[in-house]
Write an enzyme that holds these catalytic residues in place. Structure first.
Site, short mmCIF file in Angstrom:
data_model
loop_
_atom_site.label_atom_id
_atom_site.label_comp_id
_atom_site.label_asym_id
_atom_site.label_seq_id
_atom_site.Cartn_x
_atom_site.Cartn_y
_atom_site.Cartn_z
N TRP A 40 5.82 5.63 -16.65
CA TRP A 40 4.72 6.59 -16.60
C TRP A 40 5.00 7.69 -17.64
O TRP A 40 6.13 8.15 -17.76
CB TRP A 40 4.61 7.20 -15.19
CG TRP A 40 3.59 8.30 -15.15
CD1 TRP A 40 2.24 8.18 -15.11
CD2 TRP A 40 3.87 9.72 -15.21
NE1 TRP A 40 1.65 9.41 -15.15
CE2 TRP A 40 2.61 10.37 -15.20
CE3 TRP A 40 5.04 10.48 -15.27
CZ2 TRP A 40 2.51 11.77 -15.24
CZ3 TRP A 40 4.93 11.86 -15.31
CH2 TRP A 40 3.67 12.49 -15.30
N ASP B 187 -9.85 4.05 -12.70
CA ASP B 187 -8.41 4.34 -12.59
C ASP B 187 -7.73 3.34 -11.65
O ASP B 187 -8.39 2.65 -10.86
CB ASP B 187 -8.25 5.77 -12.06
CG ASP B 187 -6.97 6.44 -12.52
OD1 ASP B 187 -6.06 5.73 -12.99
OD2 ASP B 187 -6.87 7.68 -12.40
N ASP C 268 -0.83 9.55 -19.47
CA ASP C 268 -1.02 10.89 -18.92
C ASP C 268 -0.25 11.91 -19.73
O ASP C 268 -0.42 13.12 -19.54
CB ASP C 268 -0.54 10.93 -17.46
CG ASP C 268 -1.61 10.43 -16.51
OD1 ASP C 268 -2.78 10.35 -16.92
OD2 ASP C 268 -1.28 10.12 -15.35
C1 DGJ Z 1 -4.37 9.34 -13.29
C2 DGJ Z 1 -5.08 9.40 -14.62
O1 DGJ Z 1 -4.25 8.93 -15.62
C3 DGJ Z 1 -5.53 10.83 -14.87
O2 DGJ Z 1 -6.14 10.91 -16.13
C4 DGJ Z 1 -6.45 11.27 -13.79
O3 DGJ Z 1 -7.65 10.54 -13.83
C5 DGJ Z 1 -5.79 11.11 -12.43
N1 DGJ Z 1 -5.25 9.80 -12.25
C6 DGJ Z 1 -6.74 11.42 -11.32
O4 DGJ Z 1 -6.20 11.17 -10.09
#
Ligand code: DGJ
Length: 734
Positions: free
Chosen positions: A205, A484, A554
């Site tokens: 991640w 998502d 992220d």
């Molecule tokens: C993970 C995603 O990568 C983020 O951009 C966002 O949408 C969050 N989830 C929301 O829970």
């Protein structure tokens, strides 16, 4: 492009844009691989077989005069173990990794898949229930075990416009009894040496797709996922760079699996110095019952070739994905430039806040407002609500309509976040149907982000999801959806499967996901979908078939993004990478990079913004307006251009991507310097991919220079003092 069968030698020549792939059916019917590489004459290639080593390995194949392809008993037996293969199978003297392993009704695991017939189809058939490339002329070779009736059809497609070959296998139970597939890979590719380095994309991640270099050797090197998702841990991609090659020269082969669940890719070096590359659905925790008369389709693999190094291989891959796989409605279409509220507000918003964020960027060129997580159910944090796809009117009085109407009144489009495959324990749907969550009765489920996986292997669960999501779409004017997926499977069990079919779970999960995509994404062609998975954890070609772009990570820190975007570009085009300008200090790294640097790096993909714009000054708004204008002027390069990776941030202080239009009429070079050093060394960078004979105006320098000068003398960027700086050059043919 042509597929030719030479009857006299039983040789197949598959010819693509600049490539040839050749193999033949030997006297026993075994498919022997002959060649894959740059396009060559249709010569007889049997002379290459003289290197087959005959030693103490068990053999079923009679000796052959390798120069004539005839049986010559004096030559002695040749073991399958040493024949370059199109498909390997267990037993029969072959100790190499099998492509397929079938357990027959009697308990033995033998099959000998030999040539039976072949056909050349005008159009490439679709795979049932799984994404695949489109294509024309396709060779199907039918193989068959005469004892058990088990068979395999091998599919091969070549293309006029890109140097790839699409392959897959379909396994068929032609016997009278049920068999069990314990392994069902998609392909095997033989290489004549082990003089290659495998490049795979490992990650985690916020740190997705870092290139990792492993020299091939005797034995197996492999990457896999056991997550029922393609995962951020390893991408379903492997490049093979021939000895002496590099980013811009030498032979490189790319292997890209069109699959979103647990996979494996292997390179096995054999005792005779050769190599087999193979893979597909991960056979770890896999077994599939195949009743008499049934078929099993495997996911497609895209195999690219270039003699222009890894760069050429990536460009071949990018062309193949953009021209033949990525969602046709959007692959080359100008993308929405979004303002997403996630980093700006997280779960803490109401109508007013959202409308302020949208209003602040009206007129800047940002054209789509995306409402992220938190708009539904009882969702004020990540503890509850997933699965309840009804608007949280406590947070959003008047429902979504108030925000949507406001966004539309600003002349912008509206996007919405969903996580369709998930369910929270604290949700109405879980209270009503706890069985919808994946789990083993009597055992606790693993939590990730307080949520469970919906059992999308079940038709009734999929029906619920499709209806719930499509109802929100029907009831609201939605132009864009971010899909998502924030956790992986842990229990790998479905209440709907018999005990002896539980090992089908991970593949059935993929089939369930694709069914959801057909019924939600394909059923709403006017909506553009973006993929996402806790950042970029499910970034694979199968997802791109539905979602033309995927949230890359992220981690939105420009510095870290140079690393992630560089690695991702090995396999995937820039248009597939969603890249946002986000808050500073950055939420993942606390680093502060200038707005210019953040924008220049985010422009190397499907760009957007993700910050609280309601606090923007007029200066910020003007900066965004200028950035969007600049992006729009070169967006065609992101969507359709050729990528040259000029500097690798994984190995030095600089990162540079050069984009050039196919007709070489224009291009752009983005150069980034990580750390400033006082009294630093002179820095020069050479443009790439331009036409040596053309003249280009470089607006940043205010002069016209030859393509030859730009590529030989280069440019001398002035980054000024300070860390994390960018310089961008544009090139316009004059
Ligand atoms: C993970 C995603 O990568 C983020 O951009 C966002 O949408 C969050 N989830 C929301 O829970």
């Amino acid at each position: 492009m042509a597929i030719i069968f030479d009857k006299s030698t039983k040789t197949f020549y598959l010819e693509g844009k600049n490539i040839t792939y050749a193999f033949f059916a030997n006297r026993r019917g075994y498919l022997e691989h002959l060649y894959f590489g740059e396009k060559i004459s249709r010569d007889h290639l049997f002379y290459t077989r003289t290197s087959i080593r005959r030693n103490a390995f068990p053999a079923m194949v009679p000796g052959e005069d390798v120069t004539k392809g005839n049986v010559d008993p004096s030559v002695g037996p040749t073991s399958y173990n040493h024949i370059p293969a199109e498909i390997t199978f267990f037993g029969n003297g072959d100790y190499r990794e099998p492509t397929v392993q079938v357990e027959n009704a009697g308990g033995d695991r033998l099959c000998e898949l030999l040539y039976y017939s072949h056909e050349i189809l005008d159009t490439k058939p679709k795979i049932n229930g799984m994404p695949s490339m489109d294509g024309g002329e396709t060779l199907v070779v039918h193989l068959y075990d005469s004892i058990s009736g088990f068979g395999a059809d091998l599919y091969y497609t070549v293309y006029d416009d890109c140097d790839v070959i699409a392959r897959r296998a379909v396994y068929k139970n032609g016997g009278a009894e049920c068999v069990r597939l314990n392994r069902a890979y998609s392909f095997a590719l033989s290489l004549p040496t082990q003089s290659y380095t495998a490049i795979t994309l490992e990650g985690a991640w916020a740190d997705e797709r870092t290139p990792e270099y492993t020299p091939l050797r005797h034995g197996i090197i492999s990457v896999d996922s056991k997550y029922a998702s393609s995962s951020s841990i390893n991408n379903p991609f492997m490049a093979l760079l021939a000895k002496g090659g590099g980013e811009n020269f030498g032979e490189a082969i790319g292997i890209n699996l069109v699959y979103s669940s647990s996979f494996v890719l292997k390179a096995e070096g054999h005792s005779d110095g050769t190599t087999t590359i193979l893979g597909g659905i991960n056979d770890f925790d896999f077994s599939w019952k195949l009743d008499a008369g049934e078929e099993f389709e495997t996911p497609e693999v895209i195999i690219s070739y270039s003699n222009e190094g890894l760069g050429g291989m990536s460009r071949a891959n990018h062309d193949a994905l953009r021209n033949h796989l990525i969602n046709k409605r959007y692959a080359k279409k100008s993308r929405p430039i979004v303002i997403n509220n996630w980093e700006g507000t997280y779960f803490n918003f109401n109508n007013e806040k959202l409308m302020d964020i949208a209003s602040a960027v009206a007129g800047t060129g940002i054209d789509t407002f995306v409402l992220d997580d938190g708009w539904f159910g009882k969702r004020d944090d990540d503890l509850s609500g997933l699965g309840d796809w009804v608007v949280n009117t406590k947070k959003l009085d008047g429902g979504l309509k108030t925000v949507i109407d406001h966004v539309h009144s600003l002349g912008m489009k509206f996007g919405l976040w969903f996580e369709p495959e998930m369910i929270n324990e604290d949700s109405d749907i879980f209270r009503a149907h706890p069985d919808y969550a994946v789990g083993v009765p009597g055992r606790e489920r693993c939590y990730t982000r307080h949520q469970f996986l919906m059992d999308v292997t079940r038709a009734d669960v999929r029906d619920y999801i499709v209806e719930a999501v499509n109802k929100v779409i029907r009831d609201n004017e939605i132009d864009y959806i971010k899909w998502d997926f924030n956790r992986n499977a842990t229990e790998f069990f479905s209440l709907s499967l018999d005990a002896d079919r539980q090992k089908e779970f991970s593949h059935r999960y993929a089939l369930g996901l694709y069914d959801l995509c057909e019924r939600i994404v394909e059923a709403n062609p006017g909506i553009m979908f973006e993929g996402c998975s806790g950042g970029g954890a499910r970034f694979d070609p199968a997802i791109l078939y539905y979602f033309p772009q995927i949230w890359t990570s992220d981690n939105t820190d420009a510095e870290n993004r140079t690393l992630i975007q560089y690695g991702t570009s090995l396999a995937y085009p820039l248009s597939a990478m969603s890249c946002h300008v986000s808050e500073v200090p950055n939420h993942q790294t606390s680093r502060i990079a200038s707005m210019k640097t953040r924008a220049d790096i985010a422009h190397l993909g499907a760009t957007g913004y993700e910050l609280d714009t309601s606090v923007f000054t007029d200066e910020d708004k003007a900066a965004v307006k200028a950035q969007v204008k600049e992006y729009k002027a070169m967006e065609d390069l992101v969507l359709e251009g050729d990528l040259y990776r000029v500097e690798n941030p994984h190995t030095g202080n600089h990162f540079a991507f050069m984009l050039v239009s196919k007709d070489k009429s224009h291009g752009m070079l983005t150069v980034y310097r990580r750390i400033f050093k006082a009294n630093e060394a002179v820095y020069r960078i050479k443009a790439m991919g331009l036409d040596k004979k053309k003249k280009y105006y470089v607006p940043e320098l205010g002069i016209i220079l030859g393509g030859d000068t730009l590529m030989s003398v280069g440019l001398a960027p002035d980054f000024g003092p300070g860390d994390f700086s960018t310089v961008v050059y544009h090139f316009e043919e004059k």
